[in-house]
Design a protein around this motif. Structure first.
Motif, short mmCIF file in Angstrom:
data_model
loop_
_atom_site.label_atom_id
_atom_site.label_comp_id
_atom_site.label_asym_id
_atom_site.label_seq_id
_atom_site.Cartn_x
_atom_site.Cartn_y
_atom_site.Cartn_z
N ILE A 1 -29.60 -12.66 -66.71
CA ILE A 1 -29.10 -13.95 -66.24
C ILE A 1 -30.31 -14.78 -65.83
N ALA A 2 -30.51 -15.91 -66.53
CA ALA A 2 -31.73 -16.71 -66.37
C ALA A 2 -31.41 -18.10 -65.85
N GLU A 3 -32.21 -18.55 -64.90
CA GLU A 3 -32.08 -19.90 -64.36
C GLU A 3 -33.41 -20.63 -64.52
N TRP B 1 -17.58 -11.81 -62.18
CA TRP B 1 -16.59 -12.31 -63.15
C TRP B 1 -16.70 -11.58 -64.49
N ILE B 2 -17.93 -11.33 -64.94
CA ILE B 2 -18.12 -10.64 -66.22
C ILE B 2 -17.52 -9.24 -66.19
N GLN B 3 -17.79 -8.52 -65.13
CA GLN B 3 -17.31 -7.14 -65.04
C GLN B 3 -15.79 -7.09 -64.82
N ALA B 4 -15.26 -8.08 -64.10
CA ALA B 4 -13.81 -8.13 -63.91
C ALA B 4 -13.11 -8.42 -65.24
N HIS B 5 -13.68 -9.29 -66.06
CA HIS B 5 -13.07 -9.63 -67.35
C HIS B 5 -13.12 -8.46 -68.33
N THR B 6 -14.26 -7.82 -68.41
CA THR B 6 -14.44 -6.75 -69.41
C THR B 6 -13.96 -5.40 -68.90
N LYS B 7 -13.80 -5.29 -67.57
CA LYS B 7 -13.45 -4.00 -66.94
C LYS B 7 -14.49 -2.93 -67.26
N LYS B 8 -15.75 -3.37 -67.31
CA LYS B 8 -16.87 -2.48 -67.56
C LYS B 8 -17.95 -2.73 -66.51
N THR B 9 -18.83 -1.77 -66.38
CA THR B 9 -19.96 -1.90 -65.46
C THR B 9 -21.23 -2.16 -66.26
N PHE B 10 -21.99 -3.18 -65.86
CA PHE B 10 -23.22 -3.54 -66.56
C PHE B 10 -24.40 -3.53 -65.59
N GLN B 11 -25.59 -3.52 -66.16
CA GLN B 11 -26.82 -3.65 -65.36
C GLN B 11 -27.36 -5.06 -65.57
N PHE B 12 -27.67 -5.74 -64.47
CA PHE B 12 -28.09 -7.14 -64.53
C PHE B 12 -29.53 -7.30 -64.07
N ASP B 13 -30.28 -8.11 -64.81
CA ASP B 13 -31.61 -8.56 -64.39
C ASP B 13 -31.54 -10.07 -64.21
N PHE B 14 -32.45 -10.62 -63.39
CA PHE B 14 -32.40 -12.04 -63.08
C PHE B 14 -33.81 -12.64 -63.17
N THR B 15 -33.91 -13.81 -63.79
CA THR B 15 -35.17 -14.55 -63.81
C THR B 15 -34.90 -15.98 -63.38
N SER B 16 -35.96 -16.68 -62.94
CA SER B 16 -35.81 -18.07 -62.54
C SER B 16 -37.10 -18.83 -62.82
N GLY B 17 -36.99 -20.15 -62.83
CA GLY B 17 -38.16 -21.00 -63.06
C GLY B 17 -38.75 -20.80 -64.44
N ASN B 18 -40.09 -20.77 -64.49
CA ASN B 18 -40.78 -20.64 -65.77
C ASN B 18 -40.79 -19.21 -66.29
N THR B 19 -40.29 -18.26 -65.49
CA THR B 19 -40.30 -16.87 -65.90
C THR B 19 -39.17 -16.60 -66.88
N PHE B 20 -39.53 -16.16 -68.07
CA PHE B 20 -38.55 -15.77 -69.08
C PHE B 20 -39.25 -14.79 -70.01
N PRO B 21 -38.66 -13.62 -70.24
CA PRO B 21 -39.37 -12.57 -70.99
C PRO B 21 -39.70 -12.97 -72.43
N THR B 22 -40.85 -12.53 -72.88
CA THR B 22 -41.19 -12.67 -74.29
C THR B 22 -40.44 -11.63 -75.11
N ASP B 23 -40.40 -10.42 -74.61
CA ASP B 23 -39.67 -9.33 -75.27
C ASP B 23 -38.27 -9.24 -74.68
N LEU B 24 -37.27 -9.57 -75.48
CA LEU B 24 -35.88 -9.56 -75.02
C LEU B 24 -35.13 -8.30 -75.47
N SER B 25 -35.84 -7.38 -76.12
CA SER B 25 -35.18 -6.21 -76.70
C SER B 25 -34.45 -5.32 -75.69
N PRO B 26 -34.83 -5.30 -74.39
CA PRO B 26 -34.06 -4.45 -73.46
C PRO B 26 -32.65 -4.95 -73.19
N TYR B 27 -32.34 -6.19 -73.62
CA TYR B 27 -31.07 -6.81 -73.23
C TYR B 27 -30.06 -6.84 -74.37
#
Length: 399
Positions: free
Chosen positions: A299-301, A320-346
């Motif tokens: 989840i990026a801002e 909301w995401i987990q309530a809709h899907t009825k699944k458990t997920f792992q979330f990472d968060f970034t903000s500002g100018n930070t955004f990964p170059t390698d997105l393969s973990p997601y």
């Protein structure tokens, strides 16, 4: 009243990046352009170790951000990170100035970087710097300006060429606005803006301010209400509004109040369209239904702010995401100018509207996701989908 360009948001400014090898004179040139000692200048190679940014007005372009970057030929463990940082600046660079030391000429790092700029479709101006001690003739490149920060030669010409480069770029790109052709003079628009614990004290958030200004520019009329006031305001209006725009977080409440005959969307969806990522986000949103249990979601801002206890990005969206899907997920968060170059973990990326990021940065992030085959969606698109009104919220673009 004279417009204060220094108050323009960073996301609406043209970003001009100054690139080049160490000791090519980038920082001296940036200081000359801005008229300030913005960057430290030294004969020692690699003095600029981090990006330095300065907001200013540069006519005829208008409000800009001048970006001074580390040298492209730096080396070693830290040096390679600095080079990476300089190249990362390309994601939000609208115009590039490649500064070349005329006393040593064009070297392989310069040639390789020019190739990168061409691949990314970034307009570039070549600054043939240190012209007072040039050992090589001005190259056959267009556009090129011979400059010297010592003598002052070419500084005005460089600014003028940047203006021409910008104007040429604008001619080749259709103008984008938040509302497009949705509004006519005297149309009424209602903005639904919750004032809760996440609302900033004493001011409106940037998307609301920018959208309001555009409504006024189109000589339409705007009313601000909180969700609890919306039904009462709709009842007393002599004629219905042309459009209701809500904070995406209030979709669940607002959709029950606004009749289907009235167009309804959100600020985040309008900004996805404005920033050029709407179509991709709409196509990707159904990927949510097929995510495996324990998938990683980013989840990026685009801005940085103090997280509240009921923060939209770190609290509400995961819930909301987990309530809709009825699944458990792992979330990472970034903000500002930070955004990964390698997105393969997601397995999925959920991005805010990006009001604090320029269009090139937003398109760069979305393109990076496409290239790595990662579904990329937008806050507003996701929330509309979760509330079962995605089609309705997108219909404003077809009217």
């Amino acid at each position: 009243m004279e417009q204060d360009f220094n108050q323009s948001t960073r996301g609406n400014r043209i970003h001009i990046g100054f690139f080049g090898r160490r000791n090519a004179g980038k920082s001296s040139l940036v200081n000359a352009i801005t008229g300030q000692q913005l960057s430290i200048v030294s004969e020692i190679r690699g003095t600029t170790t981090d990006m330095v940014e300065k907001s200013m007005e540069l006519l005829p372009i208008g409000p800009v951000v001048i970006v001074d970057t580390p040298g492209l030929d730096d080396h070693g463990m830290l040096g390679s990170k600095r080079v990476e940082q300089a190249r990362r600046a390309l994601s939000h660079t609208d115009l590039a100035v490649l500064v070349v030391d005329a006393s040593v000429g064009i070297l392989p790092e310069d040639t390789a970087f020019l190739s990168d700029l061409q691949k990314k479709n970034i307009p570039v101006l070549l600054a043939w710097n240190k012209s007072d001690i040039a050992a090589y003739p001005v190259p056959a490149f267009e556009p090129v300006v011979s400059v010297s920060t010592l003598s002052g030669e070419g500084i005005t010409a460089l600014k003028e060429q940047l203006g021409k480069l910008y104007q040429a770029q604008q001619r080749n790109q259709p103008a984008r606005t938040i509302f497009g052709d949705m509004l006519s003079p005297d149309d009424l628009v209602i903005f639904v803006t919750p004032i809760d614990e996440s609302a900033p004290k004493g001011r409106m958030i940037l998307p609301q301010v920018q959208a309001l200004r555009e409504v006024l520019d189109q000589t339409a009329v705007c009313i601000f209400v909180q969700p609890k006031q919306l039904a009462g305001v709709l009842r007393v209006l002599r004629k219905p509004p042309k459009l209701v725009v809500t904070d995406s977080q209030a979709f669940a409440q607002v959709k029950e109040i606004v009749p289907s005959s009235i167009a309804l969307t959100s600020f985040s969806i309008l900004f996805a369209h404005y920033k050029g990522v709407l179509e991709q986000a709409v196509q990707a949103v159904k990927a949510l239904e097929t995510l495996p249990e324990h998938s990683h979601i980013l989840i990026a801002e685009g801005c940085t702010h103090h997280r509240q206890c009921n923060d939209i990005g770190t609290v509400k969206l995961p819930r909301w995401i987990q309530a809709h899907t009825k699944k458990t997920f792992q979330f990472d968060f970034t903000s500002g100018n930070t955004f990964p170059t390698d997105l393969s973990p997601y397995h999925l990326i959920v991005h805010c509207g990006g009001c604090m990021l320029n269009q090139r940065e937003m398109e760069s992030r979305a393109k990076r996701a496409v290239e790595q085959a990662i579904p990329y969606i937008n806050y507003g698109i996701l929330i509309a989908y979760l509330n079962g009104i995605l089609e309705r919220s997108l219909s404003v673009f077809a009217r």
